[in-house]
Motif scaffolding. Structure first.
Motif, PDB file in Angstrom:
ATOM      1  N   GLU A  84     -11.164 -10.101   8.331  1.00 27.45           N
ATOM      2  CA  GLU A  84     -10.642  -8.816   8.798  1.00 27.45           C
ATOM      3  C   GLU A  84      -9.116  -8.826   8.834  1.00 27.45           C
ATOM      4  O   GLU A  84      -8.464  -7.838   8.492  1.00 27.45           O
ATOM      5  N   LYS A  85      -8.554  -9.948   9.234  1.00 25.15           N
ATOM      6  CA  LYS A  85      -7.093 -10.078   9.258  1.00 25.15           C
ATOM      7  C   LYS A  85      -6.525 -10.001   7.839  1.00 25.15           C
ATOM      8  O   LYS A  85      -5.510  -9.348   7.604  1.00 25.15           O
ATOM      9  N   VAL A  86      -7.185 -10.651   6.897  1.00 22.20           N
ATOM     10  CA  VAL A  86      -6.756 -10.596   5.498  1.00 22.20           C
ATOM     11  C   VAL A  86      -6.828  -9.166   4.973  1.00 22.20           C
ATOM     12  O   VAL A  86      -5.891  -8.673   4.325  1.00 22.20           O
ATOM     13  N   LEU A  87      -7.919  -8.479   5.254  1.00 22.10           N
ATOM     14  CA  LEU A  87      -8.074  -7.101   4.790  1.00 22.10           C
ATOM     15  C   LEU A  87      -7.018  -6.188   5.410  1.00 22.10           C
ATOM     16  O   LEU A  87      -6.481  -5.294   4.740  1.00 22.10           O
ATOM     17  N   TYR A  88      -6.701  -6.407   6.664  1.00 18.85           N
ATOM     18  CA  TYR A  88      -5.650  -5.650   7.334  1.00 18.85           C
ATOM     19  C   TYR A  88      -4.311  -5.880   6.631  1.00 18.85           C
ATOM     20  O   TYR A  88      -3.566  -4.938   6.359  1.00 18.85           O
ATOM     21  N   ARG A  89      -4.011  -7.124   6.316  1.00 16.00           N
ATOM     22  CA  ARG A  89      -2.733  -7.448   5.648  1.00 16.00           C
ATOM     23  C   ARG A  89      -2.689  -6.868   4.231  1.00 16.00           C
ATOM     24  O   ARG A  89      -1.655  -6.387   3.792  1.00 16.00           O
ATOM     25  N   VAL A  90      -3.800  -6.908   3.522  1.00 18.07           N
ATOM     26  CA  VAL A  90      -3.847  -6.311   2.184  1.00 18.07           C
ATOM     27  C   VAL A  90      -3.558  -4.816   2.286  1.00 18.07           C
ATOM     28  O   VAL A  90      -2.787  -4.270   1.495  1.00 18.07           O
ATOM     29  N   TYR A  91      -4.145  -4.180   3.276  1.00 15.35           N
ATOM     30  CA  TYR A  91      -3.918  -2.751   3.477  1.00 15.35           C
ATOM     31  C   TYR A  91      -2.432  -2.476   3.719  1.00 15.35           C
ATOM     32  O   TYR A  91      -1.856  -1.568   3.139  1.00 15.35           O
ATOM     33  N   HIS A  92      -1.820  -3.285   4.567  1.00 16.17           N
ATOM     34  CA  HIS A  92      -0.432  -3.021   4.946  1.00 16.17           C
ATOM     35  C   HIS A  92       0.590  -3.520   3.947  1.00 16.17           C
ATOM     36  O   HIS A  92       1.716  -2.996   3.927  1.00 16.17           O
ATOM     37  N   LEU A  93       0.250  -4.476   3.150  1.00 12.30           N
ATOM     38  CA  LEU A  93       1.219  -4.958   2.161  1.00 12.30           C
ATOM     39  C   LEU A  93       0.958  -4.338   0.790  1.00 12.30           C
ATOM     40  O   LEU A  93       1.804  -3.620   0.265  1.00 12.30           O
ATOM     41  N   CYS A  94      -0.171  -4.603   0.215  1.00 16.28           N
ATOM     42  CA  CYS A  94      -0.446  -4.157  -1.156  1.00 16.28           C
ATOM     43  C   CYS A  94      -0.575  -2.640  -1.257  1.00 16.28           C
ATOM     44  O   CYS A  94       0.089  -2.010  -2.081  1.00 16.28           O
ATOM     45  N   ILE A  95      -1.424  -2.082  -0.450  1.00 22.11           N
ATOM     46  CA  ILE A  95      -1.695  -0.649  -0.541  1.00 22.11           C
ATOM     47  C   ILE A  95      -0.460   0.148  -0.119  1.00 22.11           C
ATOM     48  O   ILE A  95      -0.051   1.089  -0.806  1.00 22.11           O
ATOM     49  N   ALA A  96       0.155  -0.249   0.982  1.00 18.89           N
ATOM     50  CA  ALA A  96       1.361   0.455   1.435  1.00 18.89           C
ATOM     51  C   ALA A  96       2.488   0.335   0.421  1.00 18.89           C
ATOM     52  O   ALA A  96       3.207   1.304   0.170  1.00 18.89           O
ATOM     53  N   GLU A  97       2.643  -0.825  -0.180  1.00 18.22           N
ATOM     54  CA  GLU A  97       3.712  -1.016  -1.179  1.00 18.22           C
ATOM     55  C   GLU A  97       3.464  -0.163  -2.418  1.00 18.22           C
ATOM     56  O   GLU A  97       4.401   0.322  -3.035  1.00 18.22           O
ATOM     57  N   TYR A  98       2.218   0.021  -2.762  1.00 17.58           N
ATOM     58  CA  TYR A  98       1.913   0.854  -3.928  1.00 17.58           C
ATOM     59  C   TYR A  98       2.238   2.327  -3.649  1.00 17.58           C
ATOM     60  O   TYR A  98       2.868   2.999  -4.463  1.00 17.58           O
ATOM     61  N   PHE A  99       1.814   2.833  -2.512  1.00 18.94           N
ATOM     62  CA  PHE A  99       1.982   4.257  -2.229  1.00 18.94           C
ATOM     63  C   PHE A  99       3.346   4.616  -1.639  1.00 18.94           C
ATOM     64  O   PHE A  99       3.802   5.750  -1.793  1.00 18.94           O
ATOM     65  N   THR A 100       3.985   3.680  -0.961  1.00 23.80           N
ATOM     66  CA  THR A 100       5.310   3.947  -0.386  1.00 23.80           C
ATOM     67  C   THR A 100       6.207   2.727  -0.575  1.00 23.80           C
ATOM     68  O   THR A 100       6.446   1.967   0.352  1.00 23.80           O
ATOM     69  N   PRO A 101       6.698   2.537  -1.782  1.00 22.18           N
ATOM     70  CA  PRO A 101       7.492   1.338  -2.072  1.00 22.18           C
ATOM     71  C   PRO A 101       8.868   1.358  -1.413  1.00 22.18           C
ATOM     72  O   PRO A 101       9.382   2.419  -1.046  1.00 22.18           O
ATOM     73  N   LYS A 102       9.411   0.177  -1.293  1.00 14.90           N
ATOM     74  CA  LYS A 102      10.763   0.031  -0.780  1.00 14.90           C
ATOM     75  C   LYS A 102      11.714   0.809  -1.699  1.00 14.90           C
ATOM     76  O   LYS A 102      11.470   0.918  -2.895  1.00 14.90           O
ATOM     77  N   ASN A 103      12.760   1.313  -1.162  1.00 15.81           N
ATOM     78  CA  ASN A 103      13.787   2.086  -1.884  1.00 15.81           C
ATOM     79  C   ASN A 103      13.300   3.454  -2.337  1.00 15.81           C
ATOM     80  O   ASN A 103      14.037   4.158  -3.021  1.00 15.81           O
ATOM     81  N   ASP A 104      12.071   3.822  -2.009  1.00 16.73           N
ATOM     82  CA  ASP A 104      11.550   5.154  -2.346  1.00 16.73           C
ATOM     83  C   ASP A 104      11.782   5.561  -3.800  1.00 16.73           C
ATOM     84  O   ASP A 104      12.146   6.692  -4.086  1.00 16.73           O
TER      85      ASP A 104
END
Length: 163
Positions: A84-104
């Motif tokens: 569950e911790k891994v899935l949470y981190r995947v959600y917050h790192l991979c998925i978030a980075e795809y939809f809202t990347p750094k530098n917009d």
């Protein structure tokens, strides 16, 4: 949520991350700044540099998530909490980075979900190959985001309750 359900989700995420990692890595292995600038006249060099930097960050997050999924899936006995911790981190790192990347350099237009169009919008005109790459991955990232949204609230709730 039962162990088998979490295990199945972790396996699904592992498969997704393996494909995303391979697709983005293959692209980055072939792409050069010079080639990207030649694809379309008038493409801003600094914008292309930011696009590539964001892709590199995304591929690193995908690789780290993939390795974490593999470790959790291979452990005996299966540790639901670790998964569950891994899935949470995947959600917050991979998925978030795809939809809202750094530098917009691109962003998600949430209204597009209602129209059936791609939801990624670019701040400037990107090279066609890079745009095609990101848009080709969108539906799979969207699917995994929907699968993992549960962990957004569930994991945080568990962390707050454990304090």
């Amino acid at each position: 949520m039962g162990n088998s359900m979490v295990w199945n989700q972790t396996k699904q995420v592992e498969t997704f991350l393996q494909k995303a990692f391979r697709t983005i890595s293959d692209y980055l292995n072939e792409a050069t700044l010079t080639k990207l600038l030649e694809e379309r006249e008038g493409v801003d060099k600094s914008y292309c540099e930011l696009l590539l930097a964001n892709l590199r960050r995304l591929v690193v997050y995908c690789e780290e998530g993939l390795e974490a999924c593999r470790i959790v899936l291979n452990e005996e006995p299966f540790r639901k909490t670790a998964a569950e911790k891994v899935l949470y981190r995947v959600y917050h790192l991979c998925i978030a980075e795809y939809f809202t990347p750094k530098n917009d350099v691109w962003y998600e237009d949430s209204r597009s979900a209602y129209t059936g169009r791609n939801s990624l919008k670019f701040r400037q005109t990107p090279p066609p190959s890079l745009q095609a790459l990101l848009l080709s991955l969108e539906s799979e990232f969207q699917t995994i985001r929907e699968e993992l949204e549960f962990y957004e609230t569930d994991y945080r709730t568990k962390m707050i309750q454990s304090k």
